[in-house]
Design a protein around this motif. Structure first.
Motif, PDB file in Angstrom:
ATOM      1  N   GLN A 337      -6.896 -19.957  -5.095  1.00 56.06           N
ATOM      2  CA  GLN A 337      -7.117 -18.706  -4.412  1.00 56.06           C
ATOM      3  C   GLN A 337      -8.533 -18.192  -4.322  1.00 56.06           C
ATOM      4  N   VAL A 338      -8.546 -17.298  -3.278  1.00 52.86           N
ATOM      5  CA  VAL A 338     -10.048 -16.705  -3.121  1.00 52.86           C
ATOM      6  C   VAL A 338     -10.220 -15.355  -3.582  1.00 52.86           C
ATOM      7  N   HIS A 339      -8.996 -14.817  -3.940  1.00 49.22           N
ATOM      8  CA  HIS A 339      -9.064 -13.273  -4.769  1.00 49.22           C
ATOM      9  C   HIS A 339      -8.807 -13.540  -6.036  1.00 49.22           C
ATOM     10  N   LEU A 340      -9.373 -12.786  -7.022  1.00 50.01           N
ATOM     11  CA  LEU A 340      -9.375 -12.568  -8.358  1.00 50.01           C
ATOM     12  C   LEU A 340      -7.936 -12.611  -8.967  1.00 50.01           C
ATOM     13  N   ILE A 341      -7.878 -13.329 -10.102  1.00 48.28           N
ATOM     14  CA  ILE A 341      -6.503 -13.352 -10.581  1.00 48.28           C
ATOM     15  C   ILE A 341      -5.893 -11.978 -10.979  1.00 48.28           C
ATOM     16  N   ASP A 375      -6.947  -5.233   0.770  1.00 53.01           N
ATOM     17  CA  ASP A 375      -5.584  -5.659   0.953  1.00 53.01           C
ATOM     18  C   ASP A 375      -5.028  -5.764  -0.315  1.00 53.01           C
ATOM     19  N   GLY A 376      -5.125  -4.935  -1.355  1.00 53.85           N
ATOM     20  CA  GLY A 376      -4.244  -5.080  -2.728  1.00 53.85           C
ATOM     21  C   GLY A 376      -4.920  -6.119  -3.622  1.00 53.85           C
ATOM     22  N   HIS A 377      -5.926  -6.679  -3.267  1.00 58.72           N
ATOM     23  CA  HIS A 377      -6.565  -7.702  -4.045  1.00 58.72           C
ATOM     24  C   HIS A 377      -8.166  -7.403  -4.460  1.00 58.72           C
ATOM     25  N   TYR A 378      -8.575  -7.974  -5.620  1.00 57.31           N
ATOM     26  CA  TYR A 378     -10.100  -8.105  -5.951  1.00 57.31           C
ATOM     27  C   TYR A 378     -10.750  -9.180  -5.558  1.00 57.31           C
ATOM     28  N   TYR A 379     -11.834  -9.174  -4.826  1.00 55.26           N
ATOM     29  CA  TYR A 379     -12.760 -10.114  -4.528  1.00 55.26           C
ATOM     30  C   TYR A 379     -14.172  -9.908  -5.238  1.00 55.26           C
ATOM     31  N   VAL A 380     -14.920 -11.046  -5.145  1.00 51.11           N
ATOM     32  CA  VAL A 380     -16.259 -11.098  -5.566  1.00 51.11           C
ATOM     33  C   VAL A 380     -16.974 -11.042  -4.526  1.00 51.11           C
ATOM     34  N   TYR A 381     -17.973  -9.889  -4.075  1.00 53.78           N
ATOM     35  CA  TYR A 381     -18.527  -9.854  -2.760  1.00 53.78           C
ATOM     36  C   TYR A 381     -19.758 -10.721  -2.866  1.00 53.78           C
ATOM     37  N   PHE A 382     -20.444 -11.320  -3.875  1.00 54.38           N
ATOM     38  CA  PHE A 382     -21.435 -11.892  -4.154  1.00 54.38           C
ATOM     39  C   PHE A 382     -21.196 -13.569  -3.622  1.00 54.38           C
ATOM     40  N   TYR A 560     -14.666 -18.912   4.532  1.00 52.55           N
ATOM     41  CA  TYR A 560     -14.370 -18.167   3.177  1.00 52.55           C
ATOM     42  C   TYR A 560     -14.085 -16.846   3.504  1.00 52.55           C
ATOM     43  N   ASN A 561     -15.343 -16.198   4.304  1.00 54.99           N
ATOM     44  CA  ASN A 561     -15.091 -14.800   4.550  1.00 54.99           C
ATOM     45  C   ASN A 561     -13.744 -14.469   5.498  1.00 54.99           C
ATOM     46  N   TYR A 562     -13.487 -15.138   6.063  1.00 56.20           N
ATOM     47  CA  TYR A 562     -12.139 -14.916   7.156  1.00 56.20           C
ATOM     48  C   TYR A 562     -10.789 -15.091   6.124  1.00 56.20           C
ATOM     49  N   ALA A 563     -10.710 -16.113   5.289  1.00 55.69           N
ATOM     50  CA  ALA A 563      -9.505 -15.974   4.221  1.00 55.69           C
ATOM     51  C   ALA A 563      -9.736 -14.769   3.376  1.00 55.69           C
ATOM     52  N   ARG A 564     -10.818 -14.215   3.261  1.00 56.62           N
ATOM     53  CA  ARG A 564     -10.798 -13.050   2.262  1.00 56.62           C
ATOM     54  C   ARG A 564     -10.468 -11.602   3.072  1.00 56.62           C
ATOM     55  N   PHE A 565     -11.422 -11.416   4.261  1.00 59.46           N
ATOM     56  CA  PHE A 565     -11.359 -10.153   4.645  1.00 59.46           C
ATOM     57  C   PHE A 565     -10.910 -10.211   6.073  1.00 59.46           C
ATOM     58  N   GLY A 566     -10.606 -11.339   6.659  1.00 62.30           N
ATOM     59  CA  GLY A 566     -10.111 -11.356   7.886  1.00 62.30           C
ATOM     60  C   GLY A 566     -11.124 -11.455   9.290  1.00 62.30           C
ATOM     61  N   SER A 567     -12.386 -11.561   8.773  1.00 68.59           N
ATOM     62  CA  SER A 567     -13.352 -11.624   9.539  1.00 68.59           C
ATOM     63  C   SER A 567     -14.534 -12.446   9.173  1.00 68.59           C
ATOM     64  N   PHE A 571     -18.710 -10.039   4.371  1.00 63.46           N
ATOM     65  CA  PHE A 571     -19.125 -10.490   2.978  1.00 63.46           C
ATOM     66  C   PHE A 571     -18.339  -9.662   2.054  1.00 63.46           C
ATOM     67  N   GLY A 572     -17.869  -8.498   2.426  1.00 58.26           N
ATOM     68  CA  GLY A 572     -17.142  -7.550   1.470  1.00 58.26           C
ATOM     69  C   GLY A 572     -18.022  -6.455   1.022  1.00 58.26           C
ATOM     70  N   GLN A 573     -19.035  -6.185   1.844  1.00 57.84           N
ATOM     71  CA  GLN A 573     -20.133  -5.031   1.510  1.00 57.84           C
ATOM     72  C   GLN A 573     -19.315  -3.756   1.932  1.00 57.84           C
ATOM     73  N   LEU A 574     -18.452  -3.758   2.645  1.00 54.80           N
ATOM     74  CA  LEU A 574     -17.800  -2.582   2.938  1.00 54.80           C
ATOM     75  C   LEU A 574     -16.783  -2.075   2.017  1.00 54.80           C
ATOM     76  N   TYR A 575     -16.227  -2.894   1.300  1.00 56.00           N
ATOM     77  CA  TYR A 575     -15.123  -2.761   0.586  1.00 56.00           C
ATOM     78  C   TYR A 575     -15.508  -2.681  -1.072  1.00 56.00           C
ATOM     79  N   GLN A 576     -16.824  -2.324  -1.318  1.00 53.51           N
ATOM     80  CA  GLN A 576     -17.184  -2.666  -2.934  1.00 53.51           C
ATOM     81  C   GLN A 576     -16.716  -1.292  -3.573  1.00 53.51           C
ATOM     82  N   ILE A 577     -16.179  -1.836  -4.901  1.00 51.94           N
ATOM     83  CA  ILE A 577     -15.959  -0.590  -5.630  1.00 51.94           C
ATOM     84  C   ILE A 577     -17.171  -0.470  -6.762  1.00 51.94           C
TER      85      ILE A 577
END
Length: 772
Positions: A337-341, A375-382, A560-567, A571-577
């Protein structure tokens, strides 16, 4: 005639050399015997004897060489080593240990621990052995006083016991000649429990007798220590520092070699093994240095730092470790999976705006810092590059997961050689007859300015991906330019494949910097495809060797980007925690000058002890919310980059070259530099101001600056020996200062791993050049 016959006798010359060696050793032994506590190890008189005898042998046996030449180079080098060794011994004895001479006639006075009081209480809290207990109070400091000294002083010694953790000591005094109640007279660090560092010596000059002495101790959290003794006017012992002596010896030897040998006349010839070694030896030494730093930056485990570093971590220990982002990502990849466990806190997902740190604090929810929430999951945006390059091979070989520091060490072993490939490939393509020693020094300077040693010393998920990005960019540029110049088809194809692989891996790190690599390679590759002297099939084959791995890598990142964020472009910059809601960071043209100032012109903070420089904490008001300004050093703080201002003059040196090559060279200099400036502005508005952000651009700017320096040196040397010598010395000074600055940031950065995990090493270095 009789005198000349005597001097020509080999036995007499040998006796002279032995006598010179004996006299040199005797002088050192007698001089040290005059000092108190001057332990003179056997190797010191042996070194002085060797140096004195060697210089005497050179004067008696060596042939006359009045001119600067490489003739009899081995004999000359041996003589210079002897001279540098003698100078080092003199500097060590009478320079760095001068305080031993100043205090040799002192009458030490040990103050009674019972005469000290702390926080208005008398006496101070004493332990079982009569030591003064020093505890961390609410202000992280502990103060003890003694107002019955009545002694004129020139020095002070404080000995402590306890854990091997650094304790800062501030010494305040008041004497009878001073109208001010008390003044700060000295400051330093003591490391209790560490031999050689558990006693703090300082100069303490009072105008008359002291009326009071105050010691303020600043301790780490939960630190307990004890003051064993406080001595006024101690006889400071001689402190030999082999590392300091080695550094001084190396610096003096290089200086003497630069004066004696005609190094300015040596042009780099890649076909000669000796020339290649001049490049390779500094590279290997830098890799050894990074290995040592990685070991000392690792916490000591049961089996020591090295074993702890090489063992890595168990997979189950990194699956939900929020401090190990790449470990969590690797565990997720193994699970398919591409999102964190770990799943996010349901209360976090229920928030109206979970990206607002203030709202998260008020809601008292838990979250993984510096991850992307979507979308309810954590991802590494690096970028996942370090996982692909180091985690998988290490896991396949050992069944364990590398730590951030071990990953950084592996990357340094890969990226430092690639950095050399990039520099040498660029210089071979675009410069003419570069000086061998300036090229070697410049390669080392580019590695240090690019930040590879500093990024390793602060190894974390942020730094590792940047370090890999630097190496892959350098590899893509170097292999690509080498491939263009290669005549053998099979080697040419291999080099283009390596270029494409590096380009693809760079896309898995910092995809925005692919624009800079493209600026380096686009026009040369177009010229390859336009080269009508080669068959069309050969040209298309060269293009395919690069494009196939490059497009596969870039396409993989997009999937990889599409599988995570649908685009494919997200790269996940807009969804940073993180500490701010990144969506409020927008581009504001009126702050462009401020962005350029912070990224290029902000100077480091300077201090009077090792490592002498530190990150400069700055303030910028652009986003209207929390903005990263933790610590910054402007890129023009490195003197090597000043040469970039002369790039137009350097490009004029090649006005007689073919037009196609001149156009390619001009594009390779101006376009990457312009893109660096533009990306710096973008990074300022969307990321902030931080030293590690500058490392995306420092390799490019350092590479171009070295090109300018080597080009001008060769042009001036061909026109006038004096002008060429002046330019060579200027480039040497710029590279040397830049190397020293890059090494200094190994010990002064936002992580400070060396200080935390190896305080004995760190504070040995602090005391090395200003020991008292």
């Amino acid at each position: 005639m009789a005198k000349r016959n005597l001097l020509s006798n080999q036995w007499f010359k040998g006796i002279c050399c032995l006598a010179a060696g004996g006299i040199g050793a005797l002088i050192l032994i007698v001089g040290m015997g005059m000092l108190p506590q001057a332990d003179c190890p056997l190797w010191l008189p042996l070194l002085s004897a060797l140096a004195a005898a060697g210089l005497c042998a050179w004067c008696l046996f060596a042939p006359k060489c009045p001119q600067k030449t490489f003739r009899h180079g081995g004999q000359q080098l041996a003589a210079l080593c002897c001279a540098a060794l003698l100078c080092t011994l003199l500097l060590e004895c009478f320079g760095f240990n001068h305080r031993a001479f100043v205090t040799r006639h002192c009458q030490p006075m040990t103050l009674s621990n019972e005469d000290f009081y702390a926080l208005g209480e008398y006496p101070a809290d004493l332990g079982y052995d009569g030591e003064i207990l020093v505890l961390n109070d609410d202000d992280e400091t502990c103060t003890i006083y003694n107002d019955s000294v009545d002694q004129q002083t020139i020095a002070l010694g404080v000995t402590m016991s306890g854990e091997a953790r650094p304790v800062k000591i501030d010494v305040y005094i008041h004497d009878f000649a001073n109208s001010v109640y008390e003044v700060l007279a000295a400051s330093g660090v003591c490391v209790p429990g560490a031999d050689g560092l558990n006693t703090f010596y300082c100069a303490l000059y009072s105008n008359e007798e002291l009326s009071s002495l105050k010691l303020v101790f600043t301790l780490p959290d939960d630190q307990e220590a004890a003051v064993t003794s406080v001595v006024l006017n101690p006889k400071v012992p001689v402190q030999w520092q082999p590392l300091r002596m080695a550094l001084c010896f190396g610096a003096l030897l290089l200086l003497l070699c630069a004066i004696r040998f005609p190094w300015l006349q040596t042009v780099y010839d890649r076909r000669r093994l000796s020339h290649r070694l001049v490049l390779l030896i500094p590279m290997i030494l830098l890799m050894v240095f990074t290995t040592v730093i990685a070991v000392y930056s690792t916490p000591k485990g049961e089996n020591g730092s090295f074993q702890t570093l090489m063992n890595g971590n168990a997979l189950e220990d990194v699956t939900d470790n929020e401090k190990d982002g790449y470990g969590m990502l690797f565990a997720a990849f193994l699970k398919g999976q591409v999102h964190l466990i770990p799943d996010p806190d349901p209360n976090l997902l229920a928030m109206e705006n979970p990206y607002d740190k203030g709202a998260r604090g008020l809601s008292d929810v838990t979250w993984f810092p510096d991850c992307a929430l979507y979308d309810g999951h954590y991802y590494v945006y690096f970028g996942p590059g370090p996982v692909l390059l180091t985690y998988y091979p290490y896991y396949w070989l050992t069944g364990r997961v590398p730590s951030d520091m071990l990953c950084g060490l592996f990357l340094s072993w890969i990226c430092i050689p690639l950095c050399y490939v990039g520099v040498c490939g660029f210089m071979r393509r675009y410069t003419k007859k570069p000086n061998l020693f300036l090229l070697s020094l410049g390669c080392l300077a580019v590695c240090c300015v690019a930040g590879l040693p500093r990024l390793l010393a602060a190894a974390a998920r942020y730094e590792n991906v940047v370090a890999m990005n630097i190496g892959m960019m350098a590899g893509a540029v170097g292999f690509g330019l080498y491939g263009i110049m290669e005549k053998k088809p099979w080697k040419r194809s291999c080099l283009f494949v390596l270029c494409g692989v590096c380009f693809a891996l760079q896309g898995t790190c910092r995809a925005n910097t692919l624009l800079i690599t493209t600026a380096f390679l686009a026009l040369p590759f177009v010229n390859v495809l336009r080269d009508k002297t080669r068959a069309l099939g050969a040209r298309l084959g060269d293009g395919a060797c690069f494009l196939v791995p490059a497009l596969l890598g870039v396409g993989g990142v997009m999937l990889y980007n599409y599988a995570r964020f649908g685009s494919v472009a997200e790269f996940g910059q807009l969804y940073q925690i993180t500490n701010e809601d990144i969506r409020y960071n927008v581009f504001r043209p009126e702050f462009i000058p401020q962005a350029l100032w912070h990224y290029f012109l902000t100077l480091p903070a300077f201090q009077d002890t090792f490592p002498y420089v530190a990150e400069n904490f700055t303030f910028t008001n652009v986003a209207g919310n929390d903005f990263w300004t933790d610590g910054n050093v402007g890129m023009l703080s490195y003197p090597l980059l000043w040469l970039l201002l002369l790039s137009k003059t350097a490009l004029r040196c090649y006005r007689r070259d073919p037009r196609e090559l001149r156009t390619e060279r001009n594009t390779a200099v101006w376009l990457p530099a312009l893109l660096c400036v533009c990306l710096c502005v973008v990074s300022h508005f969307y990321a902030g101001v931080l030293q590690r952000y500058t490392h995306d651009f420092l390799f490019t700017l350092a590479l171009l600056s070295l090109f300018v320096g080597l080009s001008l040196q060769r042009e001036y040397a061909d026109a006038s020996p004096v002008a060429g010598r002046g330019m060579a010395l200027s480039l040497t000074a710029a590279c040397s200062l830049s190397i020293l600055l890059g090494i200094a940031f190994v010990f002064s950065n936002e992580r400070m791993f060396v200080e935390k995990n190896a305080p004995e090493l760190y504070y040995t270095l602090v005391r090395m050049f200003f020991p008292y």
